[in-house]
Design a protein around this motif. Structure first.
Motif, mmCIF file in Angstrom:
data_model
loop_
_atom_site.group_PDB
_atom_site.id
_atom_site.type_symbol
_atom_site.label_atom_id
_atom_site.label_comp_id
_atom_site.label_asym_id
_atom_site.label_seq_id
_atom_site.Cartn_x
_atom_site.Cartn_y
_atom_site.Cartn_z
ATOM 1 N N ALA A 48 -47.387 68.654 53.680
ATOM 2 C CA ALA A 48 -48.363 67.669 54.173
ATOM 3 C C ALA A 48 -48.783 67.949 55.610
ATOM 4 N N ASP A 49 -47.848 68.288 56.477
ATOM 5 C CA ASP A 49 -48.205 68.535 57.879
ATOM 6 C C ASP A 49 -49.085 69.765 58.024
ATOM 7 N N GLU A 50 -48.874 70.746 57.145
ATOM 8 C CA GLU A 50 -49.651 71.985 57.205
ATOM 9 C C GLU A 50 -51.117 71.735 56.855
ATOM 10 N N ILE A 51 -51.355 70.760 55.948
ATOM 11 C CA ILE A 51 -52.719 70.540 55.467
ATOM 12 C C ILE A 51 -53.307 69.226 55.987
ATOM 13 N N GLY A 52 -52.627 68.604 56.978
ATOM 14 C CA GLY A 52 -53.181 67.406 57.608
ATOM 15 C C GLY A 52 -53.241 66.209 56.684
ATOM 16 N N LEU A 53 -52.321 66.154 55.723
ATOM 17 C CA LEU A 53 -52.301 65.034 54.778
ATOM 18 C C LEU A 53 -51.317 63.999 55.316
ATOM 19 N N PHE A 54 -51.819 63.100 56.163
ATOM 20 C CA PHE A 54 -50.894 62.125 56.727
ATOM 21 C C PHE A 54 -51.421 60.711 56.623
ATOM 22 N N GLY A 55 -50.509 59.772 56.779
ATOM 23 C CA GLY A 55 -50.868 58.374 56.639
ATOM 24 C C GLY A 55 -50.400 57.553 57.814
ATOM 25 N N LEU A 56 -50.864 56.315 57.852
ATOM 26 C CA LEU A 56 -50.454 55.354 58.867
ATOM 27 C C LEU A 56 -49.682 54.233 58.179
ATOM 28 N N GLU A 57 -48.508 53.945 58.718
ATOM 29 C CA GLU A 57 -47.743 52.804 58.225
ATOM 30 C C GLU A 57 -48.413 51.517 58.714
ATOM 31 N N PRO A 58 -48.100 50.372 58.079
ATOM 32 C CA PRO A 58 -48.681 49.106 58.535
ATOM 33 C C PRO A 58 -48.509 48.909 60.042
ATOM 34 N N GLY A 59 -49.622 48.585 60.715
ATOM 35 C CA GLY A 59 -49.579 48.335 62.155
ATOM 36 C C GLY A 59 -49.687 49.568 63.024
ATOM 37 N N ASP A 107 -54.512 47.869 59.357
ATOM 38 C CA ASP A 107 -54.415 46.401 59.408
ATOM 39 C C ASP A 107 -53.662 45.831 58.209
ATOM 40 N N GLY A 108 -53.328 46.690 57.242
ATOM 41 C CA GLY A 108 -52.797 46.197 55.971
ATOM 42 C C GLY A 108 -51.276 46.204 55.892
ATOM 43 N N GLU A 109 -50.799 46.114 54.662
ATOM 44 C CA GLU A 109 -49.361 45.979 54.400
ATOM 45 C C GLU A 109 -48.771 47.220 53.739
ATOM 46 N N GLU A 110 -49.576 48.256 53.551
ATOM 47 C CA GLU A 110 -49.026 49.466 52.940
ATOM 48 C C GLU A 110 -49.542 50.705 53.660
ATOM 49 N N ARG A 111 -48.825 51.813 53.455
ATOM 50 C CA ARG A 111 -49.182 53.074 54.093
ATOM 51 C C ARG A 111 -50.559 53.520 53.604
ATOM 52 N N MET A 112 -51.429 53.853 54.538
ATOM 53 C CA MET A 112 -52.797 54.235 54.183
ATOM 54 C C MET A 112 -53.076 55.678 54.591
ATOM 55 N N PRO A 113 -53.978 56.360 53.872
ATOM 56 C CA PRO A 113 -54.344 57.720 54.264
ATOM 57 C C PRO A 113 -55.195 57.709 55.530
ATOM 58 N N CYS A 114 -54.970 58.699 56.386
ATOM 59 C CA CYS A 114 -55.768 58.837 57.617
ATOM 60 C C CYS A 114 -56.372 60.237 57.621
ATOM 61 N N LEU A 115 -57.442 60.400 56.845
ATOM 62 C CA LEU A 115 -58.113 61.690 56.697
ATOM 63 C C LEU A 115 -59.529 61.530 57.232
ATOM 64 N N LEU A 116 -59.919 62.389 58.171
ATOM 65 C CA LEU A 116 -61.160 62.146 58.899
ATOM 66 C C LEU A 116 -61.723 63.443 59.457
ATOM 67 N N ALA A 117 -63.051 63.472 59.595
ATOM 68 C CA ALA A 117 -63.721 64.606 60.241
ATOM 69 C C ALA A 117 -65.025 64.134 60.850
ATOM 70 N N PHE A 118 -65.615 64.997 61.662
ATOM 71 C CA PHE A 118 -66.959 64.774 62.194
ATOM 72 C C PHE A 118 -67.849 65.932 61.747
#
Length: 329
Positions: free
Chosen positions: A306-317, A167-178
């Motif tokens: 980054a792709d190998e270790i799942g270190l990715f982010g989401l751009e704004p929107g 929802d923000g204005e900068e690239r955010m980390p998207c790191l998640l697990a269950f």
């Protein structure tokens, strides 16, 4: 087939219950949006590790080993440090034994019920959490985002749809697990020794004495090869192990077979989960946690692609979405 969704309680906590034929499930929006139980009422199966009345206070204090807790960001971060986009964010060190931060901020947070209901063949509930500058976790991870979690219950078991939106204005980390906690045994009349677990693992990450990856792999043991190929008892040894995920037959999943009851519980997770953790509480029979994880533990401080270790982010929107399913075959 009776299909319904309604607001009620689970051990005194506000819950939304889903029912569809022989299946029932309940979610606790106020405690991390945790899907706390998934049951087959005809056969008496309880698939998830549920807190009983005597466990509720401990569960509320640390809701990590019951149901399906949402970890964001998941697992351990060295010294509580989280480097991202040229900044280093500082999380509380909440695992004193290792000096790390553990498990992020959402499994203890209150989520909102967005909708629930039922149709001809399924019942459903959607819970959401919106983080902005007014949310307590924003001081540690100052990004604006919304996460929605939708569970659907029907003849095909329990499906989970997860959606993250920046929802923000900068690239955010998207790191998640269950931190999914599975009962073994889940069937009345069976024992833990009647169970074999199979998991779509690839290589095992080498972890140091602070439970952080060194960036190298260690050779799989014979038991781990059995875990990957044909199944092994979930309590064959103490496990707090970290693996890459490698799909088999196009799917990334855990299969838990009760040889006495002749049934297999399948936990089919999306292929966006590039890593697995598997933890069995020091080989204590009763339950274990096969944890699908987007990212490698401590990923922001590991010098690998980054792709190998799942270190990715989401751009704004941007959105990120993934689905999983628990079902019996």
């Amino acid at each position: 087939m009776s299909i319904t969704a309604y607001e009620g309680h689970y051990e005194g906590e506000a819950a939304v219950w889903l029912k569809a034929g022989r299946y029932e499930a309940a979610i606790l929006p106020g405690i991390g949006g945790n899907l706390i139980c998934f049951r087959d009422t005809e056969n008496g199966y309880r698939f998830l590790h549920e807190p009983g009345a005597e466990d509720m206070e401990a569960f509320k204090a640390n809701p990590g080993i019951h149901g399906i807790p949402v970890l964001f960001p998941p697992n351990r971060y060295e010294d509580g440090e989280f480097p991202w986009n040229g900044q280093t964010y500082r999380f509380p060190v909440n695992e004193t034994a290792t000096g790390n931060h553990l498990h992020g901020f959402l499994h203890t947070a209150a989520w909102e019920v967005e909708e629930f209901g039922s149709g001809k063949s399924e019942s459903f509930v959607t819970v959401a959490i919106k983080v902005d500058e007014n949310h307590p976790s924003y001081q540690y991870l100052p990004f604006k985002y919304t996460i929605k979690l939708r569970y659907t219950l029907g003849e095909g078991g329990l499906s989970q749809q997860l959606l993250v939106h920046n929802d923000g204005e900068e690239r955010m980390p998207c790191l998640l697990a269950f931190h999914t906690a599975i009962n073994a045994p889940f069937a009345p009349g069976s024992t833990a020794q009647d169970y074999l677990v199979k998991l779509t693992i690839g290589e095992r990450w080498n972890l140091n004495n602070r439970m952080l990856p060194t960036g190298t792999f260690q050779e799989l043991t014979a038991d781990e090869i059995a875990l990957r190929d044909q199944g092994v008892n979930p309590f064959y040894a103490a496990m707090d192990n970290h693996y890459t995920a490698v799909a088999q037959n196009g799917r990334n999943r855990m299969e838990l077979t009760d040889s006495k009851a002749g049934v297999t519980l399948v936990y089919d997770v999306g292929t966006s989960y590039k890593q697995w953790m598997i933890w069995n509480n020091g080989a204590t029979e009763g339950f274990f946690c096969p944890e699908p994880q987007i990212n490698l533990v401590n990923a922001p401080k590991v010098d690998l692609p980054a792709d190998e270790i799942g270190l990715f982010g989401l751009e704004p929107g941007e959105y990120w979405e993934e689905t999983s399913r628990l079902y019996v075959k």
